[in-house]
Design an enzyme around this catalytic site. Sequence first.
Site, PDB file in Angstrom:
ATOM      1  N   TYR A   4      -4.405   2.968   7.540  1.00 52.65           N
ATOM      2  CA  TYR A   4      -5.657   2.224   7.664  1.00 52.65           C
ATOM      3  C   TYR A   4      -6.511   2.836   8.781  1.00 52.65           C
ATOM      4  CZ  TYR A   4      -2.631  -0.872   5.028  1.00 52.65           C
ATOM      5  OH  TYR A   4      -1.748  -1.379   4.116  1.00 52.65           O
ATOM      6  N   TYR A  31      -2.910  -2.745 -10.672  1.00 55.57           N
ATOM      7  CA  TYR A  31      -2.927  -2.540  -9.216  1.00 55.57           C
ATOM      8  C   TYR A  31      -2.190  -3.666  -8.492  1.00 55.57           C
ATOM      9  CZ  TYR A  31      -4.757  -1.923  -4.496  1.00 55.57           C
ATOM     10  OH  TYR A  31      -4.880  -1.754  -3.132  1.00 55.57           O
ATOM     11  N   VAL A  45       1.072  -3.770   3.900  1.00 58.21           N
ATOM     12  CA  VAL A  45       1.034  -5.069   4.577  1.00 58.21           C
ATOM     13  C   VAL A  45       2.270  -5.911   4.310  1.00 58.21           C
ATOM     14  CG1 VAL A  45      -1.472  -5.230   4.773  1.00 58.21           C
ATOM     15  CG2 VAL A  45      -0.339  -6.138   2.746  1.00 58.21           C
ATOM     16  N   SER A  72       0.798  -1.237   0.000  1.00 57.38           N
ATOM     17  CA  SER A  72       0.000   0.000   0.000  1.00 57.38           C
ATOM     18  C   SER A  72       0.824   1.277   0.000  1.00 57.38           C
ATOM     19  CB  SER A  72      -0.928   0.031   1.213  1.00 57.38           C
ATOM     20  OG  SER A  72      -1.892  -0.984   1.110  1.00 57.38           O
ATOM     21  N   LYS A  97       0.626   3.441  -2.961  1.00 59.10           N
ATOM     22  CA  LYS A  97      -0.496   4.365  -3.153  1.00 59.10           C
ATOM     23  C   LYS A  97      -0.044   5.822  -3.121  1.00 59.10           C
ATOM     24  CE  LYS A  97      -3.613   0.914  -1.185  1.00 59.10           C
ATOM     25  NZ  LYS A  97      -4.357   0.416   0.005  1.00 59.10           N
TER      26      LYS A  97
END
Lengths: 303, 303, 303, 303
Positions: free
Chosen positions: B239, B188, B257, B63, B66
């Site tokens: 998160y 992705y 993660v 992540s 991102k």
Amino acid sequence: MDFQAVVDQVHQEVTPHIGEGKVADYIPELATVDPKQFGFAVATVDGTVHSAGDVRTPFAIESISKVFALALVLGKKDSGIWDRVHREPSGTPFNSLIQLELEQGIPRNPYINPGAIVVTDQLLTDSGDALAAMRALLRAETGDAELDVDSVTAASEARTGDRNRALAYLMASFGNMRNRVDDSLDHYFRQCSLAITCEQLAKAGLLVARHGVRADGGQLMEREDARHIIALMTTCGTYDAAGEFAYRIGLPCKSGVGGGILAVMPDQCAIAAWGPGLDVHGNSVTGAMALESFVRATGDTVF
Amino acid sequence: MDFQAVVDQVHQEVTPHIGEGKVADYIPELATVDPKQFGFAVATVDGTVHSAGDVRTPFAIESISKVFALALVLGKKDSGIWDRVHREPSGTPFNSLIQLELEQGIPRNPYINPGAIVVTDQLLTDSGDALAAMRALLRAETGDAELDVDSVTAASEARTGDRNRALAYLMASFGNMRNRVDDSLDHYFRQCSLAITCEQLAKAGLLVARHGVRADGGQLMEREDARHIIALMTTCGTYDAAGEFAYRIGLPCKSGVGGGILAVMPDQCAIAAWGPGLDVHGNSVTGAMALESFVRATGDTVF
Amino acid sequence: MDFQAVVDQVHQEVTPHIGEGKVADYIPELATVDPKQFGFAVATVDGTVHSAGDVRTPFAIESISKVFALALVLGKKDSGIWDRVHREPSGTPFNSLIQLELEQGIPRNPYINPGAIVVTDQLLTDSGDALAAMRALLRAETGDAELDVDSVTAASEARTGDRNRALAYLMASFGNMRNRVDDSLDHYFRQCSLAITCEQLAKAGLLVARHGVRADGGQLMEREDARHIIALMTTCGTYDAAGEFAYRIGLPCKSGVGGGILAVMPDQCAIAAWGPGLDVHGNSVTGAMALESFVRATGDTVF
Amino acid sequence: MDFQAVVDQVHQEVTPHIGEGKVADYIPELATVDPKQFGFAVATVDGTVHSAGDVRTPFAIESISKVFALALVLGKKDSGIWDRVHREPSGTPFNSLIQLELEQGIPRNPYINPGAIVVTDQLLTDSGDALAAMRALLRAETGDAELDVDSVTAASEARTGDRNRALAYLMASFGNMRNRVDDSLDHYFRQCSLAITCEQLAKAGLLVARHGVRADGGQLMEREDARHIIALMTTCGTYDAAGEFAYRIGLPCKSGVGGGILAVMPDQCAIAAWGPGLDVHGNSVTGAMALESFVRATGDTVF
């Protein structure tokens, strides 16, 4: 930096927009406020205040009181407050019961209504008189011994406080209230009805900007705890628009439905903006504009 | 500041805890990573890197990608991305569909899964090849022309990607996907599987810490947009624990993660921590510890 | 009872309202149906059919197919279907993902979309060809060997099926799909596109009204299982309006967005009403009216 | 049918299970009830009562009172009650605030707590004394002029009623309470604490089974309204297990956390079962067993 020049520029930029937004009407007394008012004040950490507009008109502090209630509770060691309230953004409106039920009566953070009710409930237990404790603090920081509750607003809050009663009883049903619900809410409603001016709010906000150092040089809480208060202002200070405020403005803020917004630039200054008209999230329209304008002028944010 | 001394102290403090947490197992390939690893690296805005531990072992960026996807999209003017994704904390886990349904297919922010899928979908439209665009950026910023997707991880992501497919089709049903769902998800999944080391991540993070200035001195995006990226890291980067990270650490962070966390101290440095064991929210246990230790040592946060 | 007289009276009472409601438009092909149509048919358990209106015009069976899919799955002993789907009303719209996520991929009942997808997925496993199994059943019960899928509607369903894909992938992510998502959905979309007339639907519904006894006298499922199907029609058969239907009409019903409604009076008759215009919950406006009129005329409900 | 033989068979089948389940403990007084009790009674529409077990031991009527409160309100024409409460299953536990907030203070149905509070609030407005009205009704139908509130249970209800207060204040905040919250809740708590025996409950239930005809032959409400009450028992009568009850038992039922369940077979009989041990949804374990056994023996359900 010539803060007076910045303040004047902000005032000038916002002036065409004074009156925009919708005055809060869910508390009848707030609905009577003249929307065509605006004030902006900056207090630097040395105590100097620069201001422009309606900066000596008192307005209801409302949810900005949540910052000072939390400061008082954190100032007492081992209050255990963090067992009773979390520190996460909620993703829902300030008075929603949904998450509170799903998370078993532990509010998401101290700046949404249920979290603030828990903090006031704790302050009542810690101090014996939550309202008196907060009023004393604000009087000391602003130097105004007359600062007090607007009793008409307080009565209006109490009369229309059913949603807050629902929140408090839901928490009580999960064992998360220490005092009688009516007692804690009585302090909560009056605390929200404290009348403060824009200049006073900027001065009081220095407590946070100076990381806990009071006007008299004393330390209300540890530097670490003041940082926590500022972090929570950033992630949770403006209802379900905290992400947007961080994005657009980049300063830790706490707003109230009385139209005030308190922002801080840590170790530099506290900023107070006031305009009664609110946006759909409950944040002052001209207040947010003023802060955007301020950041543009100074070129500085925490990011 | 003697950053190498700080880095060494962080490493020493975290060492007894190496191996704590639970390696992500919902992507089978991640579950095979040896949990007894830890790395910590700080890159200052002049490009110097200080590091300790397993800082040259590649791990899946997951992540944290991102941040770079958003940077690439914001670098192109008028992408219209903010019509497709909001900027608020979600108050729910990263892969939840609930809020996405209630809010009509517009994800809460670009750092939860549906938001990131939208950003990649946009990048695919803008660039023609989202994965190639991101890989080229990371190669340039790290100076490693070999940096690439770990194809085993990518295959594992694709095989177990049903939740992400559900998110993407839900958005498609609201008209918020521009490309075929399978195509955008392919980019992705591969983007999340880029293998990067701790030192490389710190270097790449300078792009953000320097407000958009690239390693070669070019400007990828406007200073304003970099601030937006940092603000979003603060409110939404870890998160459903962003509030807790702001509270405990006080630095803008983005976690993955794969066990990595990227943090920035704007205009000063980018910090990368890596430890595969995760807490219940999906954030690296030793990574978070390292950042707490770093902040304690430097005495500095954005608040 | 003189059912033909009742049917004629229902037809007469509904006639002034023909055309009311809004033809389903989320499946483009359905939006092309002429709203000014209405049919009403009653089949008594001895096989006699009384009807009035447009009772030989085929329309898309849509969600009414869910009753027959469930009957086929229950007809096979030990399908284990009740481990994969619950039997409770949902309290939410038919295509919502919210409850499905909260309840870990187990749909609330077999008559909302995710539940019906699971049933079709099971039927595909049990029979090898879910669509063929259902088509064979409906051909046998209606005596029409030509009854078949409307391929234009089926293509339209597939093209606009992203919400159903999201539901299916969400269930897959919880391990609640047995076949490839695309395969099960292909059968599901075609099953929903079976073209049936009002008279045929009443005849096919006798399978339920006779508690599992087929037109040829065979027993498709046990009496107990037929009762279960009827109970579920009562509590869950008309989307998020099942309570309202039980209240207003008092007969077990299953509706479809093609405008059909199947109702049963156990051991007496099956009733089919059809009008393409839907209310906000997705139920046929004139269909519901017709059933109210029917109950008023016969003076009989299950309550 | 030889109902006494059926009743004896039910009693025999349930006997090995007496004591199963968990006595309600959220109201302290209920927790003191001896779990090893069980009663079963059937009253046929001619007034005959067949019974077995502990059928003359009074227990708290709790939520079964909601049926009689609704009957009284419907008995008065034009109460406007259906503007204040919906008629749909909720899909959530009986005391949840979530749906109530999302649906603007209008409860889903009259048999979940907020719906029942609204009905009692309406009955208080209509009658001037809601508790007296219900007590008078139950005394008349059971022929027991001593039937009354158990004041210890009522006090226990009031002391632990914070969740119900939260529900009521939430409705008040949406303008859906007509009397002071404390007043309506006082009547509600006492109504739930009415002590009734199994035999009495079966007799009182005839009011529903006879579609509104009272013991003295008078008509409390219209046949149509009684049907509505029965329909709502079917779709919403047993908390978030109404679908399961319809499926397993097939009779309209209303349960209470005192361990009672009232079921009706319209135009035939009313059935009362009582066992204090509850399942996870709040329904009596042995009560549900008894009803399953009864249906097996008679071979008859509404479906």
